[in-house]
Design an enzyme around this catalytic site. Structure first.
Site, short mmCIF file in Angstrom:
data_model
loop_
_atom_site.label_atom_id
_atom_site.label_comp_id
_atom_site.label_asym_id
_atom_site.label_seq_id
_atom_site.Cartn_x
_atom_site.Cartn_y
_atom_site.Cartn_z
N CYS A 104 0.73 -1.44 -0.51
CA CYS A 104 0.45 -0.09 0.12
C CYS A 104 1.09 1.33 -0.17
O CYS A 104 1.59 1.13 0.89
CB CYS A 104 -1.08 0.04 1.29
N CYS A 107 -0.30 3.93 3.00
CA CYS A 107 -0.34 4.05 4.03
C CYS A 107 -0.31 2.84 4.31
O CYS A 107 0.84 2.02 4.32
CB CYS A 107 -1.66 4.28 5.11
N SER A 108 -1.07 1.70 4.90
CA SER A 108 -1.13 0.08 5.31
C SER A 108 -1.69 -0.40 4.93
O SER A 108 -2.24 -1.14 5.97
CB SER A 108 -1.06 0.37 6.75
N CYS A 109 -3.14 -0.18 3.96
CA CYS A 109 -3.89 -1.34 3.37
C CYS A 109 -3.42 -2.51 3.61
O CYS A 109 -2.50 -3.24 2.65
CB CYS A 109 -5.00 -0.97 2.20
FE FE Z 1 -3.26 2.09 2.00
#
Ligand code: FE
Length: 196
Positions: A104, A107-109
């Site tokens: 991602c 961010c951190s999906c």
């Molecule tokens: Fe994300």
């Protein structure tokens, strides 16, 4: 929400969680070290076992694999895994010609229902930027050498779509049960930074 559209809600949740954690620690109700262990447990053990069960089913049941590649969210829900951050799943099949890796970039999906919590490196800026620019070099650092004649595809997760890599079934596993196969499947294999 515009664009990627989920950075802020996630940060908001993270802030709330931190606030609750420090309050509980301050009151002596929880041990922060215990919380770290708990997070690690979900990150590396509980979470990815769901994804591993999905992969093992796909390896042993061709009809299931077809459904999984066709409509991953529905096929994953068949095994009882669904929920937040897993509503729109896409499964990417590794083949002798194509190796898939997931990131991602913003961010951190991450597909929570099948992989649990994302590892720290997955959320780190170097991984997020470098795996797009130089995927082979990054995979190399994970110890995965992708042969030159294999195409590397990098998939950028978002609020709308979460990816799960379906690794290739290892050689010499014909006699193994679904459960034994699931035990071979690693979290990193399902992100695409390791082979199984
Ligand atoms: Fe994300």
């Amino acid at each position: 929400m515009a664009g990627h559209g989920h950075n802020e809600p996630e940060s908001d949740i993270a802030i709330r969680v931190k606030a609750i954690e420090s309050l509980l620690a301050e009151k002596g109700l929880v041990d922060p070290v215990g919380i770290d262990h708990l997070v690690d447990y979900y990150e590396t053990r509980v979470g990815p076992r769901n994804g591993a069960a999905v992969v093992a089913r796909a390896w042993t049941d061709p009809a299931y694999k077809e459904r999984l590649l066709d409509d991953a969210s529905a096929a994953i829900a068949e095994l009882g895994y669904s929920g937040l951050q897993g509503e729109n799943m896409v499964v990417l099949e590794n083949t002798p010609e194509v190796h898939n890796v997931v990131v991602c970039t913003l961010c951190s999906c991450y597909p929570w229902p099948v992989l649990g919590l994302p590892p720290v490196w997955y959320k780190s800026p170097p991984y997020r930027s470098r795996v797009v620019r130089e995927p082979r070099a990054v995979l190399d650092e994970f110890g995965l050498i992708v042969p030159k004649d294999v195409e590397v595809r990098v998939w950028d997760s978002s609020a709308e779509i979460r990816y799960l890599v379906l690794p290739m079934r290892p050689e010499g596993t014909d006699g193994l049960s679904e459960e034994e196969l699931a035990a071979l499947v690693t979290r990193d294999g399902m992100i695409g930074v390791a082979a199984v």
